[in-house]
Design an enzyme around this catalytic site. Structure first.
Site, mmCIF file in Angstrom:
data_model
loop_
_atom_site.group_PDB
_atom_site.id
_atom_site.type_symbol
_atom_site.label_atom_id
_atom_site.label_comp_id
_atom_site.label_asym_id
_atom_site.label_seq_id
_atom_site.Cartn_x
_atom_site.Cartn_y
_atom_site.Cartn_z
ATOM 1 N N SER A 140 0.861 -1.189 0.000
ATOM 2 C CA SER A 140 0.000 0.000 0.000
ATOM 3 C C SER A 140 0.897 1.239 0.000
ATOM 4 O O SER A 140 2.079 1.151 0.369
ATOM 5 C CB SER A 140 -0.844 0.000 1.280
ATOM 6 O OG SER A 140 -1.508 1.239 1.456
ATOM 7 N N TYR A 153 -1.677 -0.671 10.572
ATOM 8 C CA TYR A 153 -1.870 -1.044 9.167
ATOM 9 C C TYR A 153 -0.592 -0.770 8.384
ATOM 10 O O TYR A 153 -0.135 -1.615 7.599
ATOM 11 C CB TYR A 153 -3.050 -0.253 8.582
ATOM 12 C CG TYR A 153 -3.328 -0.560 7.126
ATOM 13 C CD1 TYR A 153 -3.828 -1.807 6.745
ATOM 14 C CD2 TYR A 153 -3.103 0.390 6.134
ATOM 15 C CE1 TYR A 153 -4.090 -2.090 5.406
ATOM 16 C CE2 TYR A 153 -3.366 0.121 4.802
ATOM 17 C CZ TYR A 153 -3.857 -1.118 4.448
ATOM 18 O OH TYR A 153 -4.113 -1.399 3.116
HETATM 19 N N1 LIG Z 1 -8.574 -0.116 -1.669
HETATM 20 C C1 LIG Z 1 -7.514 0.607 -1.338
HETATM 21 O O1 LIG Z 1 -7.561 1.843 -1.299
HETATM 22 C C2 LIG Z 1 -6.217 -0.072 -1.016
HETATM 23 C C3 LIG Z 1 -5.061 0.707 -0.925
HETATM 24 C C4 LIG Z 1 -3.859 0.095 -0.622
HETATM 25 C C5 LIG Z 1 -3.809 -1.276 -0.426
HETATM 26 N N2 LIG Z 1 -4.940 -2.012 -0.506
HETATM 27 C C6 LIG Z 1 -4.840 -3.463 -0.265
HETATM 28 O O2 LIG Z 1 -5.499 -4.139 -1.309
HETATM 29 C C7 LIG Z 1 -5.882 -5.434 -0.858
HETATM 30 C C8 LIG Z 1 -7.331 -5.698 -1.258
HETATM 31 O O3 LIG Z 1 -8.180 -4.854 -0.497
HETATM 32 P P1 LIG Z 1 -9.450 -4.139 -1.105
HETATM 33 O O4 LIG Z 1 -9.170 -2.701 -1.161
HETATM 34 O O5 LIG Z 1 -9.902 -4.822 -2.335
HETATM 35 O O6 LIG Z 1 -10.498 -4.345 0.090
HETATM 36 P P2 LIG Z 1 -11.802 -5.239 0.218
HETATM 37 O O7 LIG Z 1 -12.767 -4.899 -0.855
HETATM 38 O O8 LIG Z 1 -12.220 -5.109 1.622
HETATM 39 O O9 LIG Z 1 -11.256 -6.713 -0.057
HETATM 40 C C9 LIG Z 1 -10.511 -7.403 0.901
HETATM 41 C C10 LIG Z 1 -10.483 -8.868 0.496
HETATM 42 O O10 LIG Z 1 -9.658 -9.572 1.429
HETATM 43 C C11 LIG Z 1 -10.372 -10.712 1.847
HETATM 44 N N3 LIG Z 1 -9.980 -11.128 3.193
HETATM 45 C C12 LIG Z 1 -9.970 -10.376 4.323
HETATM 46 N N4 LIG Z 1 -9.601 -11.137 5.347
HETATM 47 C C13 LIG Z 1 -9.362 -12.380 4.865
HETATM 48 C C14 LIG Z 1 -8.966 -13.620 5.430
HETATM 49 N N5 LIG Z 1 -8.728 -13.749 6.741
HETATM 50 N N6 LIG Z 1 -8.831 -14.682 4.625
HETATM 51 C C15 LIG Z 1 -9.084 -14.588 3.316
HETATM 52 N N7 LIG Z 1 -9.461 -13.457 2.715
HETATM 53 C C16 LIG Z 1 -9.606 -12.373 3.490
HETATM 54 C C17 LIG Z 1 -11.836 -10.339 1.781
HETATM 55 O O11 LIG Z 1 -12.625 -11.509 1.577
HETATM 56 P P3 LIG Z 1 -13.516 -12.245 2.680
HETATM 57 O O12 LIG Z 1 -14.004 -11.219 3.647
HETATM 58 O O13 LIG Z 1 -14.596 -12.878 1.867
HETATM 59 O O14 LIG Z 1 -12.602 -13.254 3.286
HETATM 60 C C18 LIG Z 1 -11.858 -9.508 0.511
HETATM 61 O O15 LIG Z 1 -11.991 -10.325 -0.616
HETATM 62 C C19 LIG Z 1 -5.634 -5.426 0.649
HETATM 63 O O16 LIG Z 1 -4.415 -6.093 0.927
HETATM 64 C C20 LIG Z 1 -5.519 -3.949 0.989
HETATM 65 O O17 LIG Z 1 -4.777 -3.725 2.144
HETATM 66 C C21 LIG Z 1 -6.124 -1.449 -0.818
#
Ligand SMILES: NC(=O)c1ccc[n+]([C@@H]2O[C@H](COP(=O)([O-])OP(=O)(O)OC[C@H]3O[C@@H](n4cnc5c(N)ncnc54)[C@H](OP(=O)(O)O)[C@@H]3O)[C@@H](O)[C@H]2O)c1
Length: 242
Positions: A140, A153
């Site tokens: 991130s 985080y």
């Molecule tokens: N969106 C942003 O602005 C942003 C910025 C920087 C980095 N990121 C990173 O991008 C990645 C994806 O996040 P996102 O933004 O797409 O958020 P999101 O929509 O909340 O998706 C998170 C995903 O992680 C899964 N997850 C959470 N805990 C889990 C567990 N214990 N086991 C298996 N799966 C798990 C969730 O699925 P289930 O709940 O179904 O398990 C969901 O599919 C993350 O690593 C996040 O830190 C996002």
């Protein structure tokens, strides 16, 4: 996109947000995708949309090592090889340290750090045997800067960057490529993990880029010729200072 077509790509956290969109975009380019997360109903919907056997859903909690091993083994059993593992599952319960939300700190470390490590441990023997493969770890911009309310985080995402850099150096003998991708604010469900109302109100109106910016970055790296290793990608909304 000839180097994406036919590849077997395992993606954790594919039930929403960045992982879901990446799976969809890779599948459009002819990759076979194995999508993992805890919410199997959402994964099954995605597989229905993408079709079988091009897509396969596996229920996985990345904090459980044996479930991550099962995700990798299921992909191998069905497709015979794995070309890319995307360690994308993540959790961002931002909060101010003084609120001592220790359970959320624990979960952040378990999902964002140990979840990535379990993915790495499951895939290394596979890639060593194949003498090829690509690991994509999702860090991130918070893995480059610390903001108030984001200490734990950020710690987890700095750790992901460190793990990626170590892997990049150590897996050279096995022809394995390693990408660390650092998204800035991107459309997804990530903010739903925040229980600290002071933070929620602060973030309510931030600008976010579409999740296809993330999938485009991954596709760029996966599509490179085998002798080209893209190691770092960072992106953010143009309006974001950090
Ligand atoms: N969106 C942003 O602005 C942003 C910025 C920087 C980095 N990121 C990173 O991008 C990645 C994806 O996040 P996102 O933004 O797409 O958020 P999101 O929509 O909340 O998706 C998170 C995903 O992680 C899964 N997850 C959470 N805990 C889990 C567990 N214990 N086991 C298996 N799966 C798990 C969730 O699925 P289930 O709940 O179904 O398990 C969901 O599919 C993350 O690593 C996040 O830190 C996002």
């Amino acid at each position: 996109m000839s180097n994406v077509k036919g590849k077997v790509i395992v993606i954790t956290g594919a039930s929403s947000g960045l992982g879901l969109v990446a799976a969809r975009e890779f599948a459009k380019l002819g990759a076979k995708v194995v999508v993992g997360a805890r919410r199997l109903d959402r994964l099954n919907e995605l597989v229905k949309e993408l079709g079988q056997p091009e897509a396969t859903a596996v229920k996985v909690d990345v904090t459980k090592r044996e479930q991550v091993e099962n995700l990798v083994q299921t992909a191998l059993d069905i497709y015979g090889r794995i070309d890319v593992l995307v360690n994308n599952a993540g959790y961002m319960p931002l909060s101010y340290m003084e609120k001592c939300k220790v359970d959320e700190w624990d979960a952040t470390i378990d999902i964002n750090i140990k979840g990535v490590l379990y993915g790495v441990a499951a895939i290394i023997p596979v890639f060593k045997k194949q003498k090829s493969g690509q690991i994509i770890n999702v860090s991130s911009v918070a893995g480059h800067n610390v903001l108030m309310g984001g200490a734990v985080y950020s710690a987890s995402k700095y750790a992901v960057r460190a793990i990626s850099e170590g892997l990049r150096q150590e897996l050279k003998p096995y022809n394995v490529r390693v990408l660390n991708v650092s998204p800035g604010a991107t459309e997804s469900d990530l903010l739903q993990g925040i229980t600290d109302e002071d933070i929620n109100s602060r973030l309510a109106n931030i600008q976010r880029v579409p999740a296809t910016v993330f999938s485009d970055a991954l596709i760029f790296a996966v599509n490179q010729p085998e002798n080209v290793d893209i190691n770092e990608i960072i992106f953010r909304p143009t309006s974001s200072v950090i």
